[in-house]
Every structure is written in C-alpha cells, then in structure tokens.
Write a protein that holds these residues in place. Structure first.
Motif, PDB file in Angstrom:
ATOM      1  N   VAL A 232      12.035  11.928  40.503  1.00  0.00           N
ATOM      2  CA  VAL A 232      12.956  10.282  40.697  1.00  0.00           C
ATOM      3  C   VAL A 232      14.145  10.691  41.410  1.00  0.00           C
ATOM      4  N   LEU A 233      15.230  11.175  41.593  1.00  0.00           N
ATOM      5  CA  LEU A 233      16.155  12.264  42.174  1.00  0.00           C
ATOM      6  C   LEU A 233      15.851  11.651  43.246  1.00  0.00           C
ATOM      7  N   SER A 234      14.666  12.996  43.437  1.00  0.00           N
ATOM      8  CA  SER A 234      13.858  13.271  45.023  1.00  0.00           C
ATOM      9  C   SER A 234      13.016  13.194  45.643  1.00  0.00           C
ATOM     10  N   LEU A 235      12.182  11.847  44.705  1.00  0.00           N
ATOM     11  CA  LEU A 235      10.814  11.863  45.587  1.00  0.00           C
ATOM     12  C   LEU A 235      10.494  10.213  45.395  1.00  0.00           C
ATOM     13  N   GLY A 236      11.583   9.656  43.873  1.00  0.00           N
ATOM     14  CA  GLY A 236      11.487   7.900  44.331  1.00  0.00           C
ATOM     15  C   GLY A 236      12.219   6.803  45.004  1.00  0.00           C
ATOM     16  N   ASP A 237      12.707   7.568  46.088  1.00  0.00           N
ATOM     17  CA  ASP A 237      12.962   6.564  47.131  1.00  0.00           C
ATOM     18  C   ASP A 237      11.416   6.320  48.271  1.00  0.00           C
ATOM     19  N   ARG A 238      10.432   7.316  48.010  1.00  0.00           N
ATOM     20  CA  ARG A 238       9.124   6.993  48.947  1.00  0.00           C
ATOM     21  C   ARG A 238       8.335   5.620  48.282  1.00  0.00           C
ATOM     22  N   PHE A 239       8.075   5.811  47.258  1.00  0.00           N
ATOM     23  CA  PHE A 239       7.955   4.281  45.896  1.00  0.00           C
ATOM     24  C   PHE A 239       8.917   3.181  46.486  1.00  0.00           C
ATOM     25  N   VAL A 240       9.625   2.989  46.886  1.00  0.00           N
ATOM     26  CA  VAL A 240      10.744   2.202  46.911  1.00  0.00           C
ATOM     27  C   VAL A 240      10.691   1.539  48.485  1.00  0.00           C
ATOM     28  N   ILE A 241      10.582   2.615  49.501  1.00  0.00           N
ATOM     29  CA  ILE A 241      10.561   2.535  50.873  1.00  0.00           C
ATOM     30  C   ILE A 241       8.643   1.547  51.015  1.00  0.00           C
ATOM     31  N   GLU A 242       7.776   2.091  50.416  1.00  0.00           N
ATOM     32  CA  GLU A 242       6.504   2.087  50.320  1.00  0.00           C
ATOM     33  C   GLU A 242       6.517   0.447  50.159  1.00  0.00           C
ATOM     34  N   SER A 243       7.105   0.178  48.551  1.00  0.00           N
ATOM     35  CA  SER A 243       7.028  -1.180  48.057  1.00  0.00           C
ATOM     36  C   SER A 243       7.502  -2.572  49.579  1.00  0.00           C
ATOM     37  N   ILE A 244       8.929  -1.557  49.971  1.00  0.00           N
ATOM     38  CA  ILE A 244       9.887  -2.792  50.809  1.00  0.00           C
ATOM     39  C   ILE A 244       9.404  -2.773  52.528  1.00  0.00           C
ATOM     40  N   LEU A 245       8.815  -1.311  53.128  1.00  0.00           N
ATOM     41  CA  LEU A 245       8.697  -1.268  54.585  1.00  0.00           C
ATOM     42  C   LEU A 245       7.235  -1.311  54.659  1.00  0.00           C
ATOM     43  N   GLY A 246       6.228  -0.185  53.605  1.00  0.00           N
ATOM     44  CA  GLY A 246       5.136   0.400  54.140  1.00  0.00           C
ATOM     45  C   GLY A 246       4.833   1.610  53.850  1.00  0.00           C
ATOM     46  N   THR A 247       3.714   2.222  53.952  1.00  0.00           N
ATOM     47  CA  THR A 247       3.402   3.466  53.571  1.00  0.00           C
ATOM     48  C   THR A 247       3.713   3.975  55.190  1.00  0.00           C
ATOM     49  N   ALA A 248       3.524   3.707  56.218  1.00  0.00           N
ATOM     50  CA  ALA A 248       3.729   3.745  57.587  1.00  0.00           C
ATOM     51  C   ALA A 248       5.496   4.078  57.537  1.00  0.00           C
ATOM     52  N   ALA A 249       6.454   3.063  56.848  1.00  0.00           N
ATOM     53  CA  ALA A 249       7.632   3.262  56.747  1.00  0.00           C
ATOM     54  C   ALA A 249       8.000   5.277  55.997  1.00  0.00           C
ATOM     55  N   VAL A 250       6.449   5.300  55.310  1.00  0.00           N
ATOM     56  CA  VAL A 250       7.137   6.559  54.500  1.00  0.00           C
ATOM     57  C   VAL A 250       7.357   7.775  55.495  1.00  0.00           C
ATOM     58  N   GLY A 251       5.962   7.385  56.060  1.00  0.00           N
ATOM     59  CA  GLY A 251       5.080   8.886  57.038  1.00  0.00           C
ATOM     60  C   GLY A 251       6.596   9.091  57.521  1.00  0.00           C
ATOM     61  N   GLU A 252       7.645   8.261  58.468  1.00  0.00           N
ATOM     62  CA  GLU A 252       8.215   8.674  58.581  1.00  0.00           C
ATOM     63  C   GLU A 252       9.797   8.982  58.174  1.00  0.00           C
ATOM     64  N   TYR A 253       9.877   8.422  57.427  1.00  0.00           N
ATOM     65  CA  TYR A 253      11.110   8.777  56.214  1.00  0.00           C
ATOM     66  C   TYR A 253      10.545  10.782  56.067  1.00  0.00           C
ATOM     67  N   SER A 254       8.928  11.121  55.740  1.00  0.00           N
ATOM     68  CA  SER A 254       8.461  11.554  54.616  1.00  0.00           C
ATOM     69  C   SER A 254       8.814  12.975  55.726  1.00  0.00           C
ATOM     70  N   ALA A 255       8.484  12.594  57.021  1.00  0.00           N
ATOM     71  CA  ALA A 255       8.396  13.909  57.601  1.00  0.00           C
ATOM     72  C   ALA A 255      10.099  14.655  58.771  1.00  0.00           C
ATOM     73  N   SER A 256      10.636  13.664  58.542  1.00  0.00           N
ATOM     74  CA  SER A 256      12.920  14.141  58.077  1.00  0.00           C
ATOM     75  C   SER A 256      12.685  15.010  57.097  1.00  0.00           C
ATOM     76  N   TYR A 257      12.516  14.254  56.207  1.00  0.00           N
ATOM     77  CA  TYR A 257      13.121  14.812  54.555  1.00  0.00           C
ATOM     78  C   TYR A 257      12.481  16.218  54.553  1.00  0.00           C
ATOM     79  N   ASN A 258      11.231  15.474  54.802  1.00  0.00           N
ATOM     80  CA  ASN A 258      10.199  17.134  54.207  1.00  0.00           C
ATOM     81  C   ASN A 258      10.836  18.614  55.030  1.00  0.00           C
ATOM     82  N   LEU A 259      11.109  18.389  56.691  1.00  0.00           N
ATOM     83  CA  LEU A 259      11.326  19.486  57.056  1.00  0.00           C
ATOM     84  C   LEU A 259      13.396  19.832  56.825  1.00  0.00           C
ATOM     85  N   SER A 260      14.083  18.768  56.022  1.00  0.00           N
ATOM     86  CA  SER A 260      15.051  19.069  55.320  1.00  0.00           C
ATOM     87  C   SER A 260      14.623  20.223  53.792  1.00  0.00           C
TER      88      SER A 260
END
Length: 438
Positions: A232-260
């Motif tokens: 939840v600490l590492s990945l829970g933000d994906r579900f919050v972002i999806e519920s508020i900003l949508g799946t596309a925003a999850v993709g934008e966030y995840s690309a930079s997060y995955n590189l990190s």
C-alpha cells in the motif's frame, strides 16, 4: 563481515543491475506500443498482483529466512524444506482461487473494457506461480546463495523480454499478450529452479511438520500485514490517482515511478537483500552489541551510496523518461526527485529496525509499516485532488520518512543502532555539491 556484505551486495547489485537493464530495454517498447491508458491499466493490474501474491504467501517468505537459521543449527533441514514447500503449494492454490473470485469485483470503469477483464483473468496464473517461486528463492536467500538467486532472476527477466517482445511486435499488442508471456516464462523458470534445487532441498510428505508451519505462520502473518502495508505504501497511490484523475494519469505517474524503482532495485534493495542474512548471523553468534555496531557501519555505507543516487536521479531522471518513453509521459517526470528520496528513506528503515527483525517483533514491524501506509493514503487523498501527481510524490516522500523515523524509534528499544550524523550530513553535502555543479 563487511567483506561478506560487500560481496553479497555486489552479487545482488549485479543481478539487480541486469534486471534493471532489462527493464530499461522493455520500458521504452512498452510505453511506445501501449497507450498511456493501457500502460496505466498495466500498472494497476501489476499493483493488484503484488498485493494478491503478498496476501497469498501469508508472510511465509519472511519466516523462511528467519527459521532457516534454527533448522540448520539443529540438523532438521528436511523437515524445514518439506514443511515450507508443501505449505506454499497449498497457499498458492488458495490465492489463485481468491483472485478468480475477486475478478467479479473489479471497478465499474474496467468492466466496460473487455480487454482489462481478460487481462485480469490471464494474470491469475501468476498468483499461483509467484507464491511457489517465492519459497525456492527465499530458501536460496537463506542459504546465502546469491549467485544462483541472481542467475534465476536475470534469466527469467531476459526470457520474458524476448518472449513478450516477440508476441507484441509480431502477433498482438495488448495486455493479454504481455501477461501470457509472463506466465509462460515464470512457469518454465519455476520448474527449472525446483529441479536444480532438488538435490539439496529434500522434500518428503512424512517430514511435513504442522507444528513448524504453525510457528512460521504465526511469525509470518504479522509479516504478511507488514508486506501488504508496504505494498500500500509503494503502490496504493496508483488506485487513488485512478479514482481521482483517471487511468491515463496512472500511466503518466507509473512511467516515472517505474524508472525510479529500477534504480531502487539495483541499489537500495540489493544492499538489504545481502545485509539481512549477515545481520542475523552476527546476532546469533555475537549478540546485540556486536549487531548494533555492525548495522551502524552498514548504515553509514548506505547513506554514502544513497545520497548521490538521489541527486543523480533528480538531475537526469526526467530526461531519461522523455528519451525512453517519449514526451507523452513527460508530465509525470516532476515526481522523480521526491519518489527516489522516499525510496532511499524506505531502504534505510530496514537497518534502523534491525532489532525488530532479529527479535521476531513482526507485529511491531507491521504496525510501523501499516501506520506509514495509512499516512501515505491519507496524504494522497488530501494532496492529489489539489496538486495532482506532484501531491502523490510528496505523499510518498513524507510517508517513507515517517517509516524510517518510526523504525528507528521502535528498533532502538531492542538494538540501539548508532547513527553517525556528521558523516551522513557530509555525504549528503557532497551529493548536493555534485547536483549544483552539474
């Protein structure tokens, strides 16, 4: 002992570095072949898989490393191996069944897309495979066989890349092709490692010990809570972002997060994988005081490693994402400095909580990580609506800092790990000078 740490960290870093390289190879291809929304869905399903596999393992992977020391010292390894493998097979079947049942409860926004539903069903096989696989890999960790551990991980990673790239480029470009490739490769590698270890890991049904499994589960259940809270600490933000900003925003966030995260796996995570068995060995043979001094020395080395990594990623991370993933993911690169700094604090927490690990204080570990996860979710709910992806990054940094602080407070009651503030500040200062100079 420090030499053992350096050697083990080098093994894990080399393996994680090769895995990271594989990620960097597949990263630009996936981000180009999949839309931003599809990449976001891939991240959401991946996060759900991590949570489901963590729950299905019931914390047994943590108990394997801890109880192996006792089994080896009492010459009862056959009993240990049999109990571990048989119980993990049962847990894998239960986890797979629960995943299939949970597919019926997927979010309404996903139900309108048959491809997402099919991908969720396809991913169910990974729950079973990864639970059983974790039993063998953690036995290798407990045996301190970092070379074989890394060979398995690296070969698996590159076989997966070869297969899913072939499928995506020449047959079909969707999430089903991706998860089908993962299942094929991970199943083959599971069978290989089971065969490879059959000579040393002896399994007999009559050697199964329900008493040992009960003790391991009692130890592991709080650690399962610990792992799920960490998820939840590492990945829970994906579900919050999806519920508020949508799946596309999850993709934008995840690309930079995955590189990190690739960088985290090759550095921060590698050092901990090598250090934990050594910490347990020092504690078993030399006691609390020697363990505290040993962990303190490791912590200094950790900060020396982490500070320039954070500064370097803040400098080059956004450009790397733009080059590898194209500028359609550029809006998410603002999160990189905060996320990498949070990951550094997260990696530090294990050392600060060393006293809790060696004393089997799994319940306290669960409370610490669970509290940090709650902070993360609360801050995401508070900050994401107002600040978007940057708010999610701030939430990650703040919650990981709290994790490190609470780990130090809880851990020092068992083993007081010394913190040499001045050398650490000096290392951070050097990293800042590097940042400003570049």
């Amino acid at each position: 002992m420090i030499k053992d740490l350096v050697r083990g960290t080098t093994h894990y870093s080399a393996g994680n570095g090769l895995v990271m390289l594989a990620g960097l190879i597949s990263f630009p291809i996936l981000t180009r072949l999949l839309s931003v929304e599809e990449y976001g869905a891939l991240s959401l399903i991946g996060a759900a898989l991590v949570f489901a596999v963590g729950a299905a393992k019931a914390g047994m992977q943590h108990a394997i490393v801890r109880f192996y020391v006792d089994a080896a010292s009492s010459n009862s390894l056959t009993r240990f191996y049999s109990s571990v493998i048989i119980s993990m097979l049962v847990l894998a079947i239960i986890g797979w069944s629960l995943w299939m049942a949970a597919v019926t409860l997927i979010p309404h926004s996903w139900q309108s897309n048959p491809a997402f539903q099919a991908a969720l069903l396809m991913a169910s096989g990974l729950v079973f495979i990864r639970v059983v696989d974790s039993a063998y890999l953690n036995i290798l960790r407990a045996q301190e066989m970092s070379h074989l551990y890394n060979i398995v991980r690296v070969v698996k990673t590159y076989m997966t890349i070869g297969l899913f790239l072939s499928v995506l480029l020449y047959f079909r470009r969707d999430l089903n092709a991706y998860f089908g490739s993962l299942i094929a490769v991970e199943l083959v590698m599971l069978l290989f490692i089971a065969f490879r270890m059959s000579g040393t890991v002896s399994i007999a049904a009559n050697a199964y010990s329900s008493d040992l499994v009960r003790k391991m589960i009692l130890f592991g259940l709080p650690m399962m809570g610990f792992e799920l809270a960490g998820t939840v600490l590492s990945l829970g933000d994906r579900f919050v972002i999806e519920s508020i900003l949508g799946t596309a925003a999850v993709g934008e966030y995840s690309a930079s997060y995955n590189l990190s995260e690739y960088v985290q796996q090759a550095t921060f995570r590698a050092s901990w994988l090598a250090a934990l068995p050594l910490i347990l060995r020092v504690w078993k043979s030399e006691g609390d005081e020697a363990t505290a001094g040993f962990v303190g020395r490791i912590l200094n080395l950790y900060v020396l490693l982490a500070a320039p990594i954070v500064a370097g990623m803040a400098l080059v991370g956004p450009d790397v994402v733009n080059v590898l993933a194209t500028d359609k993911f550029a809006s998410g690169t603002i999160i990189i400095p905060y996320v990498v700094a949070g990951m550094a604090f997260q990696g530090m927490a294990g050392y600060l909580a060393a006293g809790l690990y060696v004393n089997r204080a799994s319940m306290q570990l669960m409370v610490i990580v669970g509290g940090s996860a709650l902070v993360n979710v609360a801050l995401n709910l508070l900050l994401v609506p107002r600040y978007g992806l940057l708010g999610a990054a701030w939430a990650t940094l703040a919650s990981c800092f709290m994790l490190a602080a609470w780990s130090w407070i809880g851990g020092r009651r068992r083993i007081g790990v010394p913190i040499d503030i001045l050398p650490m500040l000096r290392y951070i200062g050097y990293a800042l000078v590097m940042y400003w100079a570049v």
